[in-house]
Design an enzyme around this catalytic site. Structure first.
Site, PDB file in Angstrom:
ATOM      1  N   ASP A  39       9.354  49.047  40.714  1.00  8.09           N
ATOM      2  CA  ASP A  39      10.138  49.214  39.491  1.00  8.09           C
ATOM      3  C   ASP A  39       9.586  48.325  38.371  1.00  8.09           C
ATOM      4  O   ASP A  39       8.951  47.301  38.638  1.00  8.09           O
ATOM      5  CB  ASP A  39      11.597  48.835  39.737  1.00  8.09           C
ATOM      6  CG  ASP A  39      12.344  49.868  40.553  1.00  8.09           C
ATOM      7  OD1 ASP A  39      11.841  50.991  40.685  1.00  8.09           O
ATOM      8  OD2 ASP A  39      13.433  49.531  41.070  1.00  8.09           O
ATOM      9  N   TYR A  67      10.262  41.495  50.482  1.00  9.55           N
ATOM     10  CA  TYR A  67      10.715  41.184  49.136  1.00  9.55           C
ATOM     11  C   TYR A  67      11.545  39.901  49.107  1.00  9.55           C
ATOM     12  O   TYR A  67      12.205  39.543  50.100  1.00  9.55           O
ATOM     13  CB  TYR A  67      11.613  42.298  48.595  1.00  9.55           C
ATOM     14  CG  TYR A  67      10.963  43.645  48.459  1.00  9.55           C
ATOM     15  CD1 TYR A  67      10.325  44.020  47.274  1.00  9.55           C
ATOM     16  CD2 TYR A  67      11.009  44.569  49.506  1.00  9.55           C
ATOM     17  CE1 TYR A  67       9.747  45.271  47.140  1.00  9.55           C
ATOM     18  CE2 TYR A  67      10.426  45.826  49.377  1.00  9.55           C
ATOM     19  CZ  TYR A  67       9.793  46.172  48.194  1.00  9.55           C
ATOM     20  OH  TYR A  67       9.213  47.408  48.067  1.00  9.55           O
ATOM     21  N   ASP A  81      20.772  47.116  38.731  1.00  8.52           N
ATOM     22  CA  ASP A  81      20.110  45.846  38.444  1.00  8.52           C
ATOM     23  C   ASP A  81      20.535  45.365  37.058  1.00  8.52           C
ATOM     24  O   ASP A  81      21.239  46.070  36.322  1.00  8.52           O
ATOM     25  CB  ASP A  81      18.583  45.955  38.571  1.00  8.52           C
ATOM     26  CG  ASP A  81      17.959  46.950  37.611  1.00  8.52           C
ATOM     27  OD1 ASP A  81      18.457  47.091  36.466  1.00  8.52           O
ATOM     28  OD2 ASP A  81      16.961  47.595  37.978  1.00  8.52           O
ATOM     29  N   ARG A 176      17.458  47.114  45.143  1.00  7.16           N
ATOM     30  CA  ARG A 176      18.608  47.016  44.238  1.00  7.16           C
ATOM     31  C   ARG A 176      19.824  47.732  44.822  1.00  7.16           C
ATOM     32  O   ARG A 176      20.968  47.310  44.605  1.00  7.16           O
ATOM     33  CB  ARG A 176      18.269  47.530  42.841  1.00  7.16           C
ATOM     34  CG  ARG A 176      17.643  48.878  42.754  1.00  7.16           C
ATOM     35  CD  ARG A 176      17.013  49.067  41.378  1.00  7.16           C
ATOM     36  NE  ARG A 176      16.057  50.155  41.368  1.00  7.16           N
ATOM     37  CZ  ARG A 176      16.347  51.397  40.995  1.00  7.16           C
ATOM     38  NH1 ARG A 176      17.565  51.696  40.588  1.00  7.16           N
ATOM     39  NH2 ARG A 176      15.421  52.323  41.011  1.00  7.16           N
TER      40      ARG A 176
END
Length: 311
Positions: A39, A67, A81, A176
């Site tokens: 993203d 992550y 987000d 997210r």
């Protein structure tokens, strides 16, 4: 023309397509792609494919990813987000211990609903294109696996409702959405505030290069030393070496049997493996087929080949 891949440290603010465009400009070549989308808000490891290696995207995107994400409890947004429009705010009553227990509860296999702001297609249309028009459509959940997850220690700069987690996920998992779902379980909502991909398959942030480093290498004529051979994308797959007859058959799409192998053994039916020429040069990815009459496994087709004329 360069062929292989680079491990990029994508900066925040760039889409994966932006990263491709930027690299095309630096390398002065058109055939640039990527494996595993990030993203715009995210930063970190993004594998960039060059030349004929762009055709390996489908097979290079399936590795697990690791992550580190920041999230804030008590806030939900339309994008899940902090870049989106705030939809709700709620008081947060959960203790840190409760948050930690909830985060650990996502370990293992589960179903996840893709967010509307995603590249998933419904009826041939990207969900984010519909979302930008204010249209929400029914989506199908899909199975994901979180093989490791933990709540990270607090930092001095973190606010009272701000947390960070580390997660190792299968292909297709949205971090997210994971943050959003944590908030849902806690009853107060949550949105992701930051995201860094620290590993993709076997490649980590320590392996990754910035745009400036790549540009400097190109200007100094040492770019080829940074480009990794394409078979490095498949290092976790078993390797076979064929003999001269096997090489001819492999590049022409003919099946192989045990007598065509110089080294290695055929994996179980349906599994991928790397196939190399007698001189050690990488030829293609093959898939093992059913047993033939002699009881030997055969390759019934090829999935990716490095030679343009055999694509």
């Amino acid at each position: 023309m360069l062929s292989g891949f680079l491990v990029l440290n994508k900066p925040a603010g760039f889409t994966s397509h932006d990263a491709v465009a930027k690299l095309r400009g630096i390398l002065k070549m058109r055939r640039v792609g990527h494996a595993g989308t990030l993203d715009p808000m995210a930063e970190g490891v993004l594998v960039m494919l060059l030349g004929t290696a762009t055709r390996a995207s489908e097979y290079a995107s399936g590795a697990d990813k690791e992550y580190v994400a920041g999230f804030e409890l008590g806030v939900t947004t339309d994008t899940q987000d902090s870049s989106g429009t705030v939809l709700s705010r709620a008081p947060v009553t959960a203790s840190r211990q409760k948050v930690e227990e909830t985060v650990r509860g996502f370990l293992g296999q589960s179903e996840q609903m893709p967010p509307m702001y995603s590249a998933v297609q419904v009826g041939g249309v990207r969900l984010y294109d519909l979302a930008r028009q204010g249209i929400e459509v029914e989506r199908k959940s899909r199975g994901i696996t979180i093989s490791d997850i933990e709540l990270l220690p607090p930092r001095q700069e973190d606010g009272p409702n701000e947390y960070r987690l580390r997660a190792v996920c299968s292909k297709g998992a949205y971090i997210r959405t994971l943050c959003h779902d944590i908030g849902q379980r806690l009853g107060c909502g949550a949105c992701m505030t930051s995201l860094t991909r620290i590993r993709s398959g076997g490649f980590t942030l320590q392996d990754a290069l910035g745009f400036d480093e790549i540009a400097a290498a190109a200007a100094e004529g040492r770019l080829e030393s940074l480009v990794r051979p394409v078979d490095g994308l498949f290092a976790d797959l078993p390797a076979l070496v064929v003999n001269a007859e096997g090489e001819k058959r492999a590049v022409n799409g003919a099946h192989l049997t045990g007598r065509h192998l110089q080294k290695g053994s055929v994996p179980p039916e349906g599994e991928l493996c790397r196939v190399y020429a007698p001189d050690g040069g990488f030829l293609l990815l093959g898939v093992s087929g059913p047993l033939d009459r002699g009881g030997l496994a055969v390759f019934c087709r090829k999935y990716f080949t490095v030679k343009e004329e055999h694509a």
